[in-house]
Design an enzyme around this catalytic site. Structure first.
Site, PDB file in Angstrom:
ATOM      1  N   ASP A 158       1.178  -0.899   9.371  1.00 41.77           N
ATOM      2  CA  ASP A 158       1.579   0.449  10.120  1.00 41.77           C
ATOM      3  C   ASP A 158       3.092   0.661  10.166  1.00 41.77           C
ATOM      4  O   ASP A 158       3.553   1.796   9.832  1.00 41.77           O
ATOM      5  CB  ASP A 158       0.953   0.119  11.664  1.00 41.77           C
ATOM      6  CG  ASP A 158       1.103   1.368  12.450  1.00 41.77           C
ATOM      7  OD1 ASP A 158       1.179   2.536  11.890  1.00 41.77           O
ATOM      8  OD2 ASP A 158       0.919   1.323  13.842  1.00 41.77           O
ATOM      9  N   ILE A 176       0.834  -1.373   0.124  1.00 38.33           N
ATOM     10  CA  ILE A 176       0.129  -0.042   0.078  1.00 38.33           C
ATOM     11  C   ILE A 176       0.845   1.220  -0.129  1.00 38.33           C
ATOM     12  O   ILE A 176       0.476   2.284  -0.380  1.00 38.33           O
ATOM     13  CB  ILE A 176      -1.010  -0.096   1.331  1.00 38.33           C
ATOM     14  CG1 ILE A 176      -2.221   0.867   1.052  1.00 38.33           C
ATOM     15  CG2 ILE A 176      -0.486   0.325   2.478  1.00 38.33           C
ATOM     16  CD1 ILE A 176      -3.389   0.861   1.738  1.00 38.33           C
ATOM     17  N   GLY A 185       3.390  -4.497  10.806  1.00 39.89           N
ATOM     18  CA  GLY A 185       2.500  -4.945   9.825  1.00 39.89           C
ATOM     19  C   GLY A 185       2.456  -3.805   8.818  1.00 39.89           C
ATOM     20  O   GLY A 185       3.521  -2.899   8.468  1.00 39.89           O
TER      21      GLY A 185
HETATM   22  N1  AR6 Z   1       0.736  -2.978   2.135  1.00 39.04           N
HETATM   23  C1  AR6 Z   1      -0.608  -3.596   2.064  1.00 39.04           C
HETATM   24  N2  AR6 Z   1      -1.036  -4.641   3.047  1.00 39.04           N
HETATM   25  C2  AR6 Z   1      -0.459  -4.973   4.018  1.00 39.04           C
HETATM   26  C3  AR6 Z   1       1.132  -4.564   4.070  1.00 39.04           C
HETATM   27  C4  AR6 Z   1       1.544  -3.398   3.172  1.00 39.04           C
HETATM   28  N3  AR6 Z   1       2.893  -2.930   3.173  1.00 39.04           N
HETATM   29  N4  AR6 Z   1       1.614  -4.899   5.019  1.00 39.04           N
HETATM   30  C5  AR6 Z   1       0.856  -5.864   5.938  1.00 39.04           C
HETATM   31  N5  AR6 Z   1      -0.288  -5.675   5.076  1.00 39.04           N
HETATM   32  P1  AR6 Z   1      -1.707  -5.717  10.220  1.00 39.04           P
HETATM   33  P2  AR6 Z   1      -4.173  -5.258  12.027  1.00 39.04           P
HETATM   34  C6  AR6 Z   1      -1.715  -6.524   5.456  1.00 39.04           C
HETATM   35  O1  AR6 Z   1      -1.212  -6.641  11.282  1.00 39.04           O
HETATM   36  O2  AR6 Z   1      -4.527  -6.734  11.794  1.00 39.04           O
HETATM   37  C7  AR6 Z   1       0.261  -2.952  13.949  1.00 39.04           C
HETATM   38  O3  AR6 Z   1       1.388  -3.325  14.799  1.00 39.04           O
HETATM   39  C8  AR6 Z   1      -1.495  -7.847   6.185  1.00 39.04           C
HETATM   40  O4  AR6 Z   1      -1.112  -8.825   5.342  1.00 39.04           O
HETATM   41  O5  AR6 Z   1      -0.889  -4.869   9.555  1.00 39.04           O
HETATM   42  O6  AR6 Z   1      -5.009  -4.378  11.788  1.00 39.04           O
HETATM   43  C9  AR6 Z   1      -0.370  -1.744  14.492  1.00 39.04           C
HETATM   44  O7  AR6 Z   1       0.506  -0.883  14.974  1.00 39.04           O
HETATM   45  C10 AR6 Z   1      -2.906  -7.749   6.645  1.00 39.04           C
HETATM   46  O8  AR6 Z   1      -4.067  -8.313   5.508  1.00 39.04           O
HETATM   47  O9  AR6 Z   1      -2.898  -4.758  11.137  1.00 39.04           O
HETATM   48  C11 AR6 Z   1      -1.457  -2.587  15.187  1.00 39.04           C
HETATM   49  O10 AR6 Z   1      -0.807  -2.647  16.754  1.00 39.04           O
HETATM   50  C12 AR6 Z   1      -3.497  -6.386   6.779  1.00 39.04           C
HETATM   51  O11 AR6 Z   1      -2.274  -5.575   6.113  1.00 39.04           O
HETATM   52  C13 AR6 Z   1      -1.494  -3.822  14.686  1.00 39.04           C
HETATM   53  O12 AR6 Z   1      -0.457  -4.095  13.942  1.00 39.04           O
HETATM   54  C14 AR6 Z   1      -3.403  -5.806   8.139  1.00 39.04           C
HETATM   55  O13 AR6 Z   1      -2.550  -6.473   8.956  1.00 39.04           O
HETATM   56  C15 AR6 Z   1      -2.858  -3.888  13.788  1.00 39.04           C
HETATM   57  O14 AR6 Z   1      -3.267  -5.126  13.531  1.00 39.04           O
END
Ligand code: AR6
Length: 169
Positions: free
Chosen positions: A34, A11, A32
């Site tokens: 973030d 993203i 992730g």
């Molecule tokens: N681009 C697009 N999607 C992504 C990317 C990227 N670069 N990286 C990961 N995803 P997550 P949550 C996807 O864990 O579950 C953080 O520490 C990933 O595969 O990022 O809402 C925050 O600070 C998944 O499908 O977010 C919070 O503490 C989706 O993004 C916590 O994680 C969401 O995964 C939030 O957890």
């Protein structure tokens, strides 16, 4: 009605008006998506986030995109999945509604969502995708604005297939 489309991408590479960040309530970064957004946007993003005073689950706050191709970042906090009977559905729907509301309020034309809550927060990806598509459709149907395109940014082929199927229905 804006176009809804699924893409498989990091993203942080998308040149849309706003990307949505799946943040935590501190808004001070994490893992992730973030972590990826903060790395790509540079330290100025964290400086701006420090001024926001955090964000409640289901709500959203907007900052500049700094070094990202996207002009804006909408930070929202998804629910942690605890079995589904703890308000998770309503809170995840609220993330999509409040994020779209901010984009529409600012007159933005394009926005990209990650699959909020489906990584570290453990929300089942199929339930999350169905809710995301339904909530975006319902919100856009009742909210006039300049928005032309909503992207669902998938990070896996499985998620891309899931969203394609939902969007074709
Ligand atoms: N681009 C697009 N999607 C992504 C990317 C990227 N670069 N990286 C990961 N995803 P997550 P949550 C996807 O864990 O579950 C953080 O520490 C990933 O595969 O990022 O809402 C925050 O600070 C998944 O499908 O977010 C919070 O503490 C989706 O993004 C916590 O994680 C969401 O995964 C939030 O957890």
């Amino acid at each position: 009605m804006p176009t809804l489309r699924a893409v498989r991408a990091d993203i942080t590479t998308l040149a849309v008006d706003a990307i949505v960040n799946a943040a935590n309530s501190s808004l001070l970064g994490g893992g992730g998506v973030d972590g990826a957004i903060h790395r790509a946007a540079g330290p100025e993003l964290l400086h701006e986030c420090r001024l926001l005073g955090g964000c409640r689950t289901g709500e959203a706050k907007i900052t500049r995109g700094h070094r990202l191709p996207a002009a804006w970042v909408i930070h929202t906090v998804g629910p942690v999945w605890r079995g589904g009977a703890h308000g998770e559905v309503e809170l995840l729907a609220a993330c999509y509604r409040t994020s779209l509301g901010l984009a529409i309020e600012r007159g933005l034309a394009s926005i990209a969502f990650p699959a909020i809550s489906t990584g570290i927060y453990g929300y089942p990806p199929d339930l999350a995708a169905e809710l995301a598509v339904r909530t975006v459709r319902e919100t856009l149907a009742v909210t006039p604005g300049a928005l032309r395109e909503v992207l669902f940014c998938c990070f896996s082929d499985a998620d891309r297939a899931r969203y394609d199927a939902l969007l074709a229905a």
